[in-house]
Design a protein around this motif. Structure first.
Motif, PDB file in Angstrom:
ATOM      1  N   GLN A  23       1.655  27.763   8.520  1.00 28.13           N
ATOM      2  CA  GLN A  23       2.146  28.273   6.948  1.00 28.13           C
ATOM      3  C   GLN A  23       3.381  27.505   6.770  1.00 28.13           C
ATOM      4  N   VAL A  24       4.341  27.170   7.478  1.00 29.29           N
ATOM      5  CA  VAL A  24       5.537  26.445   6.999  1.00 29.29           C
ATOM      6  C   VAL A  24       5.128  24.776   6.687  1.00 29.29           C
ATOM      7  N   ARG A  25       4.291  24.505   7.537  1.00 25.04           N
ATOM      8  CA  ARG A  25       3.635  23.305   7.334  1.00 25.04           C
ATOM      9  C   ARG A  25       2.861  23.113   5.924  1.00 25.04           C
ATOM     10  N   GLN A  26       2.156  24.011   5.802  1.00 23.20           N
ATOM     11  CA  GLN A  26       1.334  23.986   4.460  1.00 23.20           C
ATOM     12  C   GLN A  26       2.280  24.077   3.470  1.00 23.20           C
ATOM     13  N   ASN A  27       3.172  25.012   3.401  1.00 26.15           N
ATOM     14  CA  ASN A  27       4.129  25.241   2.264  1.00 26.15           C
ATOM     15  C   ASN A  27       4.980  23.818   2.019  1.00 26.15           C
ATOM     16  N   SER A  28       5.427  23.131   3.104  1.00 28.47           N
ATOM     17  CA  SER A  28       6.024  21.961   2.969  1.00 28.47           C
ATOM     18  C   SER A  28       5.290  20.803   2.287  1.00 28.47           C
ATOM     19  N   MET A  29       3.682  20.837   2.687  1.00 30.80           N
ATOM     20  CA  MET A  29       3.032  19.888   2.059  1.00 30.80           C
ATOM     21  C   MET A  29       2.762  20.180   0.645  1.00 30.80           C
ATOM     22  N   ALA A  30       2.820  21.278   0.123  1.00 32.64           N
ATOM     23  CA  ALA A  30       2.436  21.791  -0.925  1.00 32.64           C
ATOM     24  C   ALA A  30       3.700  21.447  -1.897  1.00 32.64           C
ATOM     25  N   ARG A  31       4.851  21.515  -1.402  1.00 36.58           N
ATOM     26  CA  ARG A  31       6.228  21.212  -1.997  1.00 36.58           C
ATOM     27  C   ARG A  31       6.519  19.692  -2.092  1.00 36.58           C
ATOM     28  N   TRP A  32       6.250  18.929  -1.150  1.00 36.52           N
ATOM     29  CA  TRP A  32       6.515  17.745  -1.325  1.00 36.52           C
ATOM     30  C   TRP A  32       5.471  16.583  -1.228  1.00 36.52           C
ATOM     31  N   GLY A  33       4.039  17.028  -1.113  1.00 34.75           N
ATOM     32  CA  GLY A  33       2.826  16.296  -1.080  1.00 34.75           C
ATOM     33  C   GLY A  33       2.756  15.807   0.284  1.00 34.75           C
ATOM     34  N   LYS A  38       4.784  13.625   5.221  1.00 31.61           N
ATOM     35  CA  LYS A  38       4.606  12.490   6.342  1.00 31.61           C
ATOM     36  C   LYS A  38       5.840  11.786   6.355  1.00 31.61           C
ATOM     37  N   ALA A  39       6.505  11.591   5.290  1.00 35.50           N
ATOM     38  CA  ALA A  39       7.898  10.600   5.337  1.00 35.50           C
ATOM     39  C   ALA A  39       8.751  11.550   6.100  1.00 35.50           C
ATOM     40  N   VAL A  40       9.127  12.919   5.697  1.00 37.69           N
ATOM     41  CA  VAL A  40       9.976  13.788   6.349  1.00 37.69           C
ATOM     42  C   VAL A  40       9.586  14.033   7.761  1.00 37.69           C
ATOM     43  N   TYR A  41       8.476  14.101   8.212  1.00 34.15           N
ATOM     44  CA  TYR A  41       7.867  14.382   9.470  1.00 34.15           C
ATOM     45  C   TYR A  41       8.242  13.020  10.550  1.00 34.15           C
TER      46      TYR A  41
END
Length: 196
Positions: A23-33, A38-41
């Motif tokens: 869920q954290v991953r999905q929320n982060s992708m929704a927030r940052w695209g 991928k850049a943050v990762y």
């Protein structure tokens, strides 16, 4: 040691999102695209790996010995590293029985690699590094298998030619590490030789 711990937390933490905190991953992708995530990762992964390597290298200069593993365990480590390399290669060669059966050979490779290194390294830094990876791989593999059971779909069947190729290539990679000097070149340490 603090640098090693921070590096481990960053590197293993970011690599835990998909399995342990989807869920954290999905929320982060929704927030940052997708590209932003991928850049943050990538940035957190590289920073974590850098700190991990630097921290481990510094900790090895002033080792805290917890125990001295018996030399008889070295043969077990050699065998475990062979299995780990085959699991690693099984991740990338399509259609092999190992991946078809185990589904997550990369995580199993990390688990076997970490266990093998824990058997023959008794310094505190070794226990922190390899123990951290072992715990991480156990948790991630368990979560991935639970996810597989919920999805209830079987993977593709394995083929014997792909399986044979996996074992041959994995054995070659293992030989390159132990006899070809790849371990010394990448890590700076001769395999299975302790300084103590």
């Amino acid at each position: 040691m603090l640098q090693l711990l921070i590096g481990l937390a960053l590197f293993l933490g970011i690599h835990s999102l998909q399995s342990l905190a989807p869920q954290v991953r999905q929320n982060s992708m929704a927030r940052w695209g997708s590209l932003g995530f991928k850049a943050v990762y990538a940035a957190v992964s590289v920073l974590g790996l850098y700190l991990l390597v630097q921290g481990y290298g510094q900790a090895r200069l002033d080792p805290v010995v917890l125990w001295s593993p018996p030399r008889g365990l070295q043969m077990g480590t050699i065998l475990l590293m062979w299995v780990a390399m085959i699991f690693l290669v099984a991740t990338y060669i399509p259609g092999n029985h190992i991946k078809a059966k185990l589904r997550h050979p990369m995580t199993l490779s990390v688990k076997v690699w970490a266990l093998g290194h824990l058997l023959i390294n008794g310094n505190l830094a070794d226990v922190v590094l390899f123990g951290g990876f072992l715990i991480w791989s156990v948790l991630v593999f368990r979560a991935a298998r639970q996810r597989d059971r919920h999805n209830l779909h079987s993977g593709p069947e394995g083929k014997w030619l792909s399986t044979a190729l996996t074992v041959v290539v994995g054995t070659g990679v293992w030989a390159a590490f132990f006899m070809g000097g790849l371990h010394v070149w990448l890590v700076g340490v001769m395999p299975l030789i302790r300084s103590s």
